[in-house]
Design an enzyme around this catalytic site. Structure first.
Site, PDB file in Angstrom:
ATOM      1  CG  ASN A 132     118.071  83.192  96.337  1.00  0.00           C
ATOM      2  OD1 ASN A 132     118.995  82.731  95.665  1.00  0.00           O
ATOM      3  ND2 ASN A 132     117.606  82.565  97.395  1.00  0.00           N
ATOM      4  CE  LYS A 146     120.820  78.078  84.480  1.00  0.00           C
ATOM      5  NZ  LYS A 146     120.064  79.014  85.327  1.00  0.00           N
ATOM      6  CE  LYS A 161     114.679  71.068  89.558  1.00  0.00           C
ATOM      7  NZ  LYS A 161     113.598  72.035  89.828  1.00  0.00           N
ATOM      8  CE  LYS A 177     113.221  80.257  84.923  1.00  0.00           C
ATOM      9  NZ  LYS A 177     114.517  80.064  85.581  1.00  0.00           N
ATOM     10  CB  SER A 198     116.939  72.165  92.099  1.00  0.00           C
ATOM     11  OG  SER A 198     116.389  73.366  92.566  1.00  0.00           O
ATOM     12  CB  THR A 204     121.718  80.530  92.680  1.00  0.00           C
ATOM     13  OG1 THR A 204     120.689  79.545  92.594  1.00  0.00           O
ATOM     14  CG2 THR A 204     121.989  81.098  91.307  1.00  0.00           C
TER      15      THR A 204
HETATM   16  P1  NAD Z   1     114.994  88.002  93.192  1.00  0.00           P
HETATM   17  O1  NAD Z   1     113.612  88.357  92.798  1.00  0.00           O
HETATM   18  O2  NAD Z   1     115.252  87.396  94.525  1.00  0.00           O
HETATM   19  O3  NAD Z   1     115.922  89.316  93.090  1.00  0.00           O
HETATM   20  C1  NAD Z   1     115.993  90.118  91.953  1.00  0.00           C
HETATM   21  C2  NAD Z   1     116.763  91.367  92.340  1.00  0.00           C
HETATM   22  O4  NAD Z   1     117.018  92.154  91.171  1.00  0.00           O
HETATM   23  C3  NAD Z   1     115.997  92.281  93.314  1.00  0.00           C
HETATM   24  O5  NAD Z   1     116.895  92.827  94.262  1.00  0.00           O
HETATM   25  C4  NAD Z   1     115.479  93.399  92.396  1.00  0.00           C
HETATM   26  O6  NAD Z   1     115.246  94.616  93.093  1.00  0.00           O
HETATM   27  C5  NAD Z   1     116.655  93.508  91.440  1.00  0.00           C
HETATM   28  N1  NAD Z   1     116.363  94.170  90.176  1.00  0.00           N
HETATM   29  C6  NAD Z   1     115.352  93.930  89.301  1.00  0.00           C
HETATM   30  N2  NAD Z   1     115.447  94.759  88.241  1.00  0.00           N
HETATM   31  C7  NAD Z   1     116.547  95.529  88.446  1.00  0.00           C
HETATM   32  C8  NAD Z   1     117.184  96.560  87.736  1.00  0.00           C
HETATM   33  N3  NAD Z   1     116.725  96.977  86.556  1.00  0.00           N
HETATM   34  N4  NAD Z   1     118.305  97.117  88.251  1.00  0.00           N
HETATM   35  C9  NAD Z   1     118.788  96.708  89.430  1.00  0.00           C
HETATM   36  N5  NAD Z   1     118.244  95.724  90.175  1.00  0.00           N
HETATM   37  C10 NAD Z   1     117.139  95.152  89.681  1.00  0.00           C
HETATM   38  O7  NAD Z   1     115.573  87.091  92.007  1.00  0.00           O
HETATM   39  P2  NAD Z   1     116.765  86.026  92.066  1.00  0.00           P
HETATM   40  O8  NAD Z   1     116.212  84.712  92.388  1.00  0.00           O
HETATM   41  O9  NAD Z   1     117.898  86.597  92.840  1.00  0.00           O
HETATM   42  O10 NAD Z   1     117.173  85.952  90.504  1.00  0.00           O
HETATM   43  C11 NAD Z   1     118.027  86.914  89.896  1.00  0.00           C
HETATM   44  C12 NAD Z   1     118.491  86.385  88.541  1.00  0.00           C
HETATM   45  O11 NAD Z   1     119.150  85.138  88.726  1.00  0.00           O
HETATM   46  C13 NAD Z   1     117.383  86.111  87.513  1.00  0.00           C
HETATM   47  O12 NAD Z   1     117.899  86.331  86.217  1.00  0.00           O
HETATM   48  C14 NAD Z   1     117.105  84.628  87.704  1.00  0.00           C
HETATM   49  O13 NAD Z   1     116.520  84.036  86.558  1.00  0.00           O
HETATM   50  C15 NAD Z   1     118.523  84.140  87.917  1.00  0.00           C
HETATM   51  N6  NAD Z   1     118.633  82.849  88.611  1.00  0.00           N
HETATM   52  C16 NAD Z   1     118.066  82.647  89.829  1.00  0.00           C
HETATM   53  C17 NAD Z   1     118.258  81.417  90.465  1.00  0.00           C
HETATM   54  C18 NAD Z   1     117.756  81.155  91.864  1.00  0.00           C
HETATM   55  O14 NAD Z   1     118.054  80.084  92.410  1.00  0.00           O
HETATM   56  N7  NAD Z   1     117.042  82.072  92.495  1.00  0.00           N
HETATM   57  C19 NAD Z   1     118.972  80.405  89.830  1.00  0.00           C
HETATM   58  C20 NAD Z   1     119.538  80.664  88.593  1.00  0.00           C
HETATM   59  C21 NAD Z   1     119.368  81.887  87.990  1.00  0.00           C
END
Ligand code: NAD
Length: 428
Positions: free
Chosen positions: A221, A94, A70, A106, A362, A190
């Site tokens: 997100n 996780k 997953k 992944k 999920s 999340t």
């Molecule tokens: P997303 O694409 O929705 O948002 C990413 C955000 O980070 C954006 O606002 C982008 O502008 C910002 N960003 C990127 N590089 C940056 C930097 N150098 N400095 C400042 N801001 C920066 O992604 P997301 O889904 O919110 O995921 C964010 C993190 O959480 C990732 O590491 C992802 O693997 C992890 N994650 C996401 C989920 C999920 O359900 N979406 C679940 C678990 C973990």
């Protein structure tokens, strides 16, 4: 210790350290420090101008002893096999730490999704499935959204897979839009999970959430819902958020002396988490460059963007006031920075526990797809809170009884569960 910039080396290093503490047999450790299966494939896409562009796609299945692999699919220009490997491994831990019956996987594509039209994005998602559909499935490996991918994209992935196998198969992917097999509560899962673990950590540390201020990296997100949860569920204040601006290729921090208005900022943010800084400035916000979020005088840091943001170079700029780091992103703290924070007595909620809310919902989505019976948002969020709170308490209990760092305790809980499943299946 050498500086680690490769996410997979970092994931292996964290694992090796705990494998040693747990006295894992070397052959077991060797099995777990590498993924079980890896796929790398070409995805040719006919672009809107008629030319063919070839993208590279990945899917890595790290371990599926506890259930189907997953993990999300990331669309990001710097995606490599090693980032996907690291993220797949963290997915294994996780799912185990929150005790859901799933393994770790992944996927990704090296692409900036914002550079594609909607039609090109759809072709890329469908092309990704065309290459890998034999190796994914509800009982095999179930993708989900991650950085750069959206519920709509999951809908296309589900549709393409369903066409290829000849039957409606919503359980092949999670994070689908509600109304197309998605679960209520998945979008905020999340970020809210981050906040539920923060609530528990603050109780433990005797901190008053209503008098606490947080700085958040990212405004996608995870960050948006963590910000909403921190203010609305806990009553705290968010001093700033940050984002990556693709037009001038750098990060910015948006702050306000009285705390940011999350709902307003959402109205000036695109679907990739990029804030319109001119409109923020016009509305009275301060806009600073680079890592300003990390230097704020706050109680809580929530890195929720990408891996490696708290590093050997940046850790010294963290204010002495910070007591708590909630790792919303995967792998935001490098091993060197981690040692510094540990030395300073900062309480860490490790990534694969802190951000496990998404995968937990999920899993609920898959259960609802199997039953073809859908729950209310309240039911989903209540079950999420119960699961993640129990997981947090399991880890904290071990951290206290064994006198180990929270990250090490989370690894211990997770690795022991995975090794136990491998033993029970006769793999060891
Ligand atoms: P997303 O694409 O929705 O948002 C990413 C955000 O980070 C954006 O606002 C982008 O502008 C910002 N960003 C990127 N590089 C940056 C930097 N150098 N400095 C400042 N801001 C920066 O992604 P997301 O889904 O919110 O995921 C964010 C993190 O959480 C990732 O590491 C992802 O693997 C992890 N994650 C996401 C989920 C999920 O359900 N979406 C679940 C678990 C973990």
């Amino acid at each position: 210790m050498a500086v680690v910039s490769n996410a997979f080396e970092m994931a292996q290093m964290q694992f090796d350290q705990v494998a040693q503490q747990l006295n894992l047999d070397s052959h077991v450790a060797e099995m777990l420090r590498w993924p079980t299966r890896e796929f790398r494939f070409q995805i040719p896409v006919r672009m809107d101008d008629g030319t063919i562009r070839v993208f590279f796609g990945y899917r890595v299945q790290h371990n599926d002893a506890r259930g189907p692999a997953k993990g999300g699919i990331r669309f990001h220009p710097s995606e490599t096999l090693d980032t996907v490997r690291a993220l797949a491994m963290w997915m294994t831990w996780k799912c185990a730490v929150v005790d859901i019956p799933l393994g770790g996987g992944k996927g990704g594509v090296a692409v900036d999704p914002a550079s594609l039209s909607v039609a090109e994005r759809e072709k890329l998602c469908r092309g990704w499935v065309d290459q890998i559909w034999r190796n994914i499935g509800p009982r095999l490996d179930v993708p989900a959204p991650d950085v750069g991918t959206t519920p709509q994209m999951m809908g296309w992935i589900m549709d393409e897979y369903s066409k290829l196998v000849g039957q409606y198969t919503p359980g092949v992917v999670t994070g689908k839009p509600v109304g197309s097999g998605g679960s209520l509560g998945r979008q905020e899962a999340t970020g809210f999970g981050v906040v539920y673990t923060l609530r528990e950590a603050m109780k433990y540390l005797g901190m008053d959430p209503e008098r606490s201020i947080a700085a958040i990296q990212g405004f996608g997100n995870v960050a948006q819902h963590a910000a909403t949860g921190f203010t609305e569920l806990l009553g705290g204040q968010v001093a700033c958020v940050s984002f990556w601006d693709r037009t001038d290729n750098q990060a910015y921090t948006i702050s306000h002396p009285n705390g940011i208005q999350i709902e307003f900022l959402k109205t000036i943010t695109d679907q990739h988490g990029c804030i319109d800084k001119d409109r923020a400035l016009a509305a009275g916000y301060d806009v600073e460059e680079q890592d300003a979020w990390l230097r704020k005088d706050v109680d809580v840091l929530i890195p929720a963007a990408l891996e490696g943001s708290i590093s050997a170079e940046t850790v010294s700029s963290i204010s002495d006031r910070v007591r708590l780091v909630a790792e919303g992103a995967n792998g935001p703290t490098t091993p060197e920075a981690d040692r510094v924070l540990k030395g300073r007595g900062v309480f860490i909620i490790p990534d694969f526990l802190c951000n496990a809310g998404g995968v937990t919902v999920s899993y609920f989505e898959g259960v609802q797809n199997d039953m073809n019976f859908y729950w209310t948002r309240e039911m989903v969020l209540e079950r999420l809170d119960n699961n993640i709170t129990r997981a947090f308490r399991d880890v904290l209990k071990l951290a206290e009884s064994e006198r180990v760092y929270m990250r090490d305790a989370a690894y211990m809980v997770a690795i022991e569960r995975v090794v136990n499943a491998m033993e029970l299946r006769g793999w060891l």
